[in-house]
Scaffold this motif. Structure first.
Motif, PDB file in Angstrom:
ATOM      1  N   LEU A   1      33.567  46.600  62.613  1.00  0.00           N
ATOM      2  CA  LEU A   1      32.926  46.950  63.883  1.00  0.00           C
ATOM      3  C   LEU A   1      31.502  47.447  63.650  1.00  0.00           C
TER       4      LEU A   1
ATOM      5  N   SER B   1      33.262  42.580  67.767  1.00  0.00           N
ATOM      6  CA  SER B   1      32.824  43.413  68.877  1.00  0.00           C
ATOM      7  C   SER B   1      33.913  44.435  69.190  1.00  0.00           C
TER       8      SER B   1
ATOM      9  N   SER C   1      29.495  46.753  61.223  1.00  0.00           N
ATOM     10  CA  SER C   1      28.615  45.697  60.705  1.00  0.00           C
ATOM     11  C   SER C   1      28.343  44.605  61.732  1.00  0.00           C
ATOM     12  N   GLY C   2      29.040  44.654  62.876  1.00  0.00           N
ATOM     13  CA  GLY C   2      28.862  43.637  63.902  1.00  0.00           C
ATOM     14  C   GLY C   2      29.693  42.394  63.670  1.00  0.00           C
ATOM     15  N   THR C   3      30.589  42.438  62.679  1.00  0.00           N
ATOM     16  CA  THR C   3      31.463  41.298  62.418  1.00  0.00           C
ATOM     17  C   THR C   3      32.394  41.048  63.598  1.00  0.00           C
TER      18      THR C   3
END
Length: 221
Positions: free
Chosen positions: A79, A85, A81-83
């Motif tokens: 979450l 949402s 790291s933006g991997t």
């Protein structure tokens, strides 16, 4: 992003959740009461149950006792790291359903303030209360003044003594107990270079109550 793993029920039916606070921060944690103060004091905007079939460290499916590593840290890292949402964490949970522990509020009545002993500072043996500094100052005690301290649990009185309200530990002798303001801006009790908790066998939690009042002035003839 915060990951909280206080999880005595690991492997049980308790939920694993992620929340977004009113301040826009994310917390990954078991839904067992760890969010109590965040929910009360900061507010939770949204909560989601972690879908462990997707958000789980690969090849850890048979591990039921390392959720801190396999689920919480893994989901938190993805979450942050933006991997994924926030919506991909899992299904939504009603904020009102997030588990809260019972809380006993500090209170003042006449010349006494009362609260609970919430935290043991394990490094030093100091006991941290939930009594705010401003409430304590309503007693009219200033640095160097004396405070009558009474500690009791559900069954009996454990401790009663008159302590100095000190600005720092250096204001009292080694081995002397004191009342001071801790890093949370709440009142705490300690022994200079000693453990208050061990010296008097005092614990923490809602069953451990503390009362403070300005020590009466004693005049000897």
């Amino acid at each position: 992003m915060f990951v909280s793993v206080v999880d005595p029920g690991v492997g049980s039916t308790r939920r694993s959740i992620a929340v977004r606070t009113a301040g826009g921060q994310y917390v990954i944690t078991p839904d067992n009461g760890t969010l109590t103060h965040i929910k009360r004091m900061q507010g939770i905007e949204e909560a989601r149950m972690i879908d462990e079939s997707v958000n789980r460290l690969p090849d850890s499916g048979e591990s039921y006792t390392f959720h801190g590593r396999d689920i919480y840290a893994y989901t938190g890292a993805r979450l942050a790291s933006g991997t994924i949402s926030f919506e991909q964490v899992g299904p939504a949970v009603a904020v009102k359903e997030v588990v809260e522990l019972p809380v006993v509020e500090a209170q003042q009545r006449e010349d006494i303030v009362q609260g609970t002993i919430d935290v043991l500072d394990v490094r030093f043996g100091s006991l941290w209360t939930n009594i705010p500094r401003e409430m304590f100052l309503g007693l009219g005690v200033r640095h160097g003044g004396r405070v009558e301290v009474s500690i009791f649990n559900d069954t009996r009185s454990i401790y009663k003594n008159i302590l100095v309200y000190a600005k720092s530990f250096a204001d009292v002798y080694v081995g002397e107990p004191l009342v001071y303001v801790n890093s949370l801006d709440n009142i705490a009790v300690a022994i200079n270079q000693g453990s208050f908790a061990k010296a008097y066998n005092i614990g923490t939690g809602n069953s451990w109550r503390i009362q403070l009042r300005k020590a009466p002035r004693i005049i000897y003839e």
